[in-house]
Scaffold this active site. Structure first.
Site, PDB file in Angstrom:
ATOM      1  N   PRO A  24       6.150  -6.241   1.279  1.00  0.00           N
ATOM      2  CA  PRO A  24       5.520  -4.991   0.847  1.00  0.00           C
ATOM      3  C   PRO A  24       6.474  -3.799   0.652  1.00  0.00           C
ATOM      4  CG  PRO A  24       4.976  -5.468   3.139  1.00  0.00           C
ATOM      5  CD  PRO A  24       5.719  -6.646   2.618  1.00  0.00           C
ATOM      6  N   TYR A  38      10.799   6.150   3.627  1.00  0.00           N
ATOM      7  CA  TYR A  38      11.304   4.828   4.011  1.00  0.00           C
ATOM      8  C   TYR A  38      12.516   5.067   4.902  1.00  0.00           C
ATOM      9  CZ  TYR A  38       8.530   2.600   0.271  1.00  0.00           C
ATOM     10  OH  TYR A  38       7.508   2.126  -0.515  1.00  0.00           O
ATOM     11  N   LYS A  43       4.559  -3.577  -4.373  1.00  0.00           N
ATOM     12  CA  LYS A  43       4.358  -4.188  -5.684  1.00  0.00           C
ATOM     13  C   LYS A  43       3.224  -5.204  -5.810  1.00  0.00           C
ATOM     14  CE  LYS A  43       7.476  -2.141  -8.004  1.00  0.00           C
ATOM     15  NZ  LYS A  43       6.831  -0.964  -8.547  1.00  0.00           N
ATOM     16  N   TYR A  55      10.434   1.286  -9.084  1.00  0.00           N
ATOM     17  CA  TYR A  55       9.360   1.718  -8.183  1.00  0.00           C
ATOM     18  C   TYR A  55       8.140   2.203  -8.967  1.00  0.00           C
ATOM     19  CZ  TYR A  55       7.402   3.227  -3.739  1.00  0.00           C
ATOM     20  OH  TYR A  55       6.598   3.346  -2.633  1.00  0.00           O
TER      21      TYR A  55
HETATM   22  P1  FAD Z   1      -6.228 -10.821  -2.750  1.00  0.00           P
HETATM   23  O1  FAD Z   1      -6.359  -9.354  -2.676  1.00  0.00           O
HETATM   24  O2  FAD Z   1      -5.740 -11.560  -1.566  1.00  0.00           O
HETATM   25  O3  FAD Z   1      -7.627 -11.391  -3.215  1.00  0.00           O
HETATM   26  C1  FAD Z   1      -7.971 -12.754  -3.131  1.00  0.00           C
HETATM   27  C2  FAD Z   1      -9.437 -12.864  -2.844  1.00  0.00           C
HETATM   28  O4  FAD Z   1      -9.808 -14.238  -2.859  1.00  0.00           O
HETATM   29  C3  FAD Z   1      -9.799 -12.325  -1.469  1.00  0.00           C
HETATM   30  O5  FAD Z   1     -10.864 -11.418  -1.574  1.00  0.00           O
HETATM   31  C4  FAD Z   1     -10.152 -13.584  -0.678  1.00  0.00           C
HETATM   32  O6  FAD Z   1     -11.138 -13.313   0.310  1.00  0.00           O
HETATM   33  C5  FAD Z   1     -10.672 -14.494  -1.771  1.00  0.00           C
HETATM   34  N1  FAD Z   1     -10.598 -15.925  -1.483  1.00  0.00           N
HETATM   35  C6  FAD Z   1      -9.644 -16.595  -0.779  1.00  0.00           C
HETATM   36  N2  FAD Z   1      -9.934 -17.899  -0.728  1.00  0.00           N
HETATM   37  C7  FAD Z   1     -11.094 -18.073  -1.404  1.00  0.00           C
HETATM   38  C8  FAD Z   1     -11.905 -19.202  -1.687  1.00  0.00           C
HETATM   39  N3  FAD Z   1     -11.573 -20.428  -1.273  1.00  0.00           N
HETATM   40  N4  FAD Z   1     -13.019 -19.010  -2.399  1.00  0.00           N
HETATM   41  C9  FAD Z   1     -13.382 -17.780  -2.835  1.00  0.00           C
HETATM   42  N5  FAD Z   1     -12.651 -16.669  -2.591  1.00  0.00           N
HETATM   43  C10 FAD Z   1     -11.516 -16.818  -1.899  1.00  0.00           C
HETATM   44  N6  FAD Z   1       0.748  -4.214  -2.845  1.00  0.00           N
HETATM   45  C11 FAD Z   1       1.041  -3.128  -3.597  1.00  0.00           C
HETATM   46  O7  FAD Z   1       1.044  -3.228  -4.820  1.00  0.00           O
HETATM   47  N7  FAD Z   1       1.311  -1.893  -3.039  1.00  0.00           N
HETATM   48  C12 FAD Z   1       1.306  -1.728  -1.702  1.00  0.00           C
HETATM   49  O8  FAD Z   1       1.483  -0.595  -1.241  1.00  0.00           O
HETATM   50  C13 FAD Z   1       1.022  -2.867  -0.868  1.00  0.00           C
HETATM   51  N8  FAD Z   1       0.973  -2.756   0.470  1.00  0.00           N
HETATM   52  C14 FAD Z   1       0.520  -3.802   1.221  1.00  0.00           C
HETATM   53  C15 FAD Z   1       0.378  -3.615   2.564  1.00  0.00           C
HETATM   54  C16 FAD Z   1      -0.104  -4.647   3.349  1.00  0.00           C
HETATM   55  C17 FAD Z   1      -0.258  -4.413   4.826  1.00  0.00           C
HETATM   56  C18 FAD Z   1      -0.472  -5.902   2.757  1.00  0.00           C
HETATM   57  C19 FAD Z   1      -1.029  -7.035   3.584  1.00  0.00           C
HETATM   58  C20 FAD Z   1      -0.321  -6.092   1.406  1.00  0.00           C
HETATM   59  C21 FAD Z   1       0.173  -5.063   0.622  1.00  0.00           C
HETATM   60  N9  FAD Z   1       0.322  -5.210  -0.741  1.00  0.00           N
HETATM   61  C22 FAD Z   1       0.713  -4.121  -1.497  1.00  0.00           C
HETATM   62  C23 FAD Z   1       0.001  -6.471  -1.381  1.00  0.00           C
HETATM   63  C24 FAD Z   1      -1.397  -6.512  -1.998  1.00  0.00           C
HETATM   64  O9  FAD Z   1      -2.363  -6.167  -1.027  1.00  0.00           O
HETATM   65  C25 FAD Z   1      -1.683  -7.894  -2.575  1.00  0.00           C
HETATM   66  O10 FAD Z   1      -0.590  -8.281  -3.376  1.00  0.00           O
HETATM   67  C26 FAD Z   1      -2.974  -7.914  -3.397  1.00  0.00           C
HETATM   68  O11 FAD Z   1      -4.084  -7.919  -2.553  1.00  0.00           O
HETATM   69  C27 FAD Z   1      -3.042  -9.122  -4.336  1.00  0.00           C
HETATM   70  O12 FAD Z   1      -4.295  -9.167  -4.975  1.00  0.00           O
HETATM   71  P2  FAD Z   1      -4.981 -10.534  -5.336  1.00  0.00           P
HETATM   72  O13 FAD Z   1      -6.253 -10.190  -6.035  1.00  0.00           O
HETATM   73  O14 FAD Z   1      -4.011 -11.429  -6.012  1.00  0.00           O
HETATM   74  O15 FAD Z   1      -5.252 -11.250  -3.940  1.00  0.00           O
HETATM   75  C1  PHB Z   2       1.005   1.705   2.017  1.00  0.00           C
HETATM   76  O1  PHB Z   2       0.697   2.904   1.882  1.00  0.00           O
HETATM   77  O2  PHB Z   2       0.242   0.880   2.531  1.00  0.00           O
HETATM   78  C2  PHB Z   2       2.331   1.240   1.548  1.00  0.00           C
HETATM   79  C3  PHB Z   2       3.158   2.123   0.890  1.00  0.00           C
HETATM   80  C4  PHB Z   2       4.413   1.686   0.447  1.00  0.00           C
HETATM   81  C5  PHB Z   2       4.800   0.387   0.681  1.00  0.00           C
HETATM   82  C6  PHB Z   2       3.964  -0.487   1.330  1.00  0.00           C
HETATM   83  C7  PHB Z   2       2.719  -0.068   1.777  1.00  0.00           C
HETATM   84  O3  PHB Z   2       6.029  -0.017   0.273  1.00  0.00           O
END
Ligand code: FAD
Ligand code: PHB
Length: 392
Positions: free
Chosen positions: A293, A201, A297, A385
């Site tokens: 992000p 980081y 978490k 973390y």
């Molecule tokens: P989502 O994964 O968003 O799942 C929701 C699902 O519902 C999706 O598949 C969507 O298509 C579906 N959906 C939406 N609307 C509808 C509808 N109307 N009908 C039916 N289905 C629907 N988190 C970490 O813990 N560690 C990390 O390193 C990290 N890095 C990240 C990096 C990036 C670039 C991003 C974008 C996010 C990151 N996150 C990270 C966050 C993490 O990806 C999300 O918090 C996680 O996906 C949450 O899971 P969820 O199941 O709540 O939601």
């Molecule tokens: C990742 O690998 O996508 C990643 C790692 C650490 C973070 C966010 C994203 O804090």
């Protein structure tokens, strides 16, 4: 169709909930508006807390994770041209994190549900949730233009930040708390071996940068950029040039370049709704809260929510008691706010804010100096973390 729990969304929250309920003998149906291929290839999170890993292993969906996940026992904080390691193992009594892509978690859970005869219905349209204020909620949707209905006892809104469950809750029930940050992350996936064994980081005066990875052959990199940045303005050469600048150290650390196979921009937001439930509709994961992000978490918090929800639902079917269901929000929100605090703190410490004046910049440097020189401060970062203990 009739089931006990109707689940909207086949992300980590919805699939893990369905899996945990199945292990307790409770029937559920998951509906998802995207295709299976799309959700299994969507590049997102990569860091799993120890508790998330343990849950996957203990519930029988950890085989590939144990095989290909990369266990890390520390991270590097880089500023002023020097790297400083935060040693998680030493600071937390041996704990660590595992690098394992979110889409692999989704794949493992989908495979497990389908192998167990579970129903995960992809590519549904026009989803609506109704009557969740009473004992007979239902979900309606379309597949191939045929209307379908699922009648259930409970609905789990696991449909992410842009889903339909949260907005369906009547006005006045939920209170939203939000902070939008004045920057975004531009992320790439590059076909090249990681340049470091651990995550880096970096706080640089030009902005934040993060070095992460997906495998011994795939590097994941992020750059702080403007919130309205256009991806077209960032040809690969510009991205690498900026990454080299932000990761530069006095001892000439080298970042390896590779073919960029994926590129995207992620907005940064802190968001919570309270409560996370309304009658027999329960929100979990990103549907109820978003963290920036920087603390890695979001996925872990989604898994923590559904653990609490699964236990409450199991208790209801076992004893008829709604006590744990009634306390669902309260139980989850204690963790949610601590994780919000940590994610906000990491974000504030590491990013360039446009209104940063000389005072703020000095304060940020002092914070990094403190965190990397005081055992107590480093321990606080490490403990958060690797993941705060679950309250169960
Ligand atoms: P989502 O994964 O968003 O799942 C929701 C699902 O519902 C999706 O598949 C969507 O298509 C579906 N959906 C939406 N609307 C509808 C509808 N109307 N009908 C039916 N289905 C629907 N988190 C970490 O813990 N560690 C990390 O390193 C990290 N890095 C990240 C990096 C990036 C670039 C991003 C974008 C996010 C990151 N996150 C990270 C966050 C993490 O990806 C999300 O918090 C996680 O996906 C949450 O899971 P969820 O199941 O709540 O939601
Ligand atoms: C990742 O690998 O996508 C990643 C790692 C650490 C973070 C966010 C994203 O804090």
């Amino acid at each position: 169709m009739r089931t006990q729990v109707g689940i909207v969304g086949a992300g980590p929250a919805g699939l893990m909930l369905s899996h945990l309920l199945h292990l307790a003998g409770i029937d559920s149906v998951v509906i998802e508006n995207r295709s299976r291929k799309y959700v299994e290839e969507r590049v997102r999170a990569g860091v799993l807390e120890q508790g998330t890993v343990e849950l996957m292993v203990e519930t029988g969906v950890g085989a590939r994770l144990e095989q290909i996940g990369l266990v890390h026992h520390g991270i590097e904080l880089r500023f002023n041209g020097h790297g400083h390691r935060i040693d998680f193992a030493d600071l937390t009594g041996g704990k660590g994190i595992t690098i394992y892509a979110q889409h692999e978690v989704v794949r493992d859970l989908t495979d497990a549900r389908l192998a167990a005869g579970g129903q995960v219905i992809f590519e549904v349209d026009d989803v609506i949730v109704r009557d969740f204020d009473g004992p007979k909620p239902f979900i309606r949707y379309h597949t191939d233009s045929a209307a379908q209905q699922i009648e259930c006892d409970f609905i789990a809104g696991c449909d992410g930040f842009h889903g339909i469950c949260r907005p369906t809750i009547p006005a006045g029930v939920l209170t939203a708390f939000e902070r939008v940050y004045p920057f975004a992350w531009l992320g790439i996936l590059a076909e090249v071996a990681p340049s470091s064994d651990e995550l880096i980081y970096a706080n640089h005066e030009r902005g934040f940068a993060l070095h992460s990875m997906r495998s011994p052959q795939l590097t994941r990199l992020y750059l702080q950029c403007a919130p309205d940045e256009q991806i077209e303005a960032w040809p690969d050469a510009r991205i690498w040039e900026e990454l080299h600048r932000r990761f530069a150290t006095r001892d000439r650390w080298k970042l390896s370049e590779g073919t960029v196979v994926q590129k995207g921009i992620t907005e940064m937001r802190s968001f919570v709704v309270e409560p996370m439930q309304c009658g027999n509709l329960f929100l979990a994961g990103d549907a109820a809260h978003i963290v920036p992000p920087t603390g890695a978490k979001g996925l872990n918090l989604a898994v923590a929510d559904v653990r609490v929800l699964a236990r409450a639902i199991v208790e209801f079917y076992r004893s008829g008691s709604r006590e744990l269901l009634n306390r669902y929000s309260e139980t989850c929100l204690r963790r949610v706010w601590k994780v919000q605090r940590f994610s906000w703190w990491m974000t504030s410490m590491l990013h360039r804010f446009d209104d940063n004046n000389a005072f703020d910049r000095h304060r940020q440097m002092a914070e990094l100096d403190y965190v990397t020189s005081s055992r107590a401060a480093a321990q606080s970062l490490a403990e958060n973390y690797v993941g705060l203990p679950m309250e169960d």
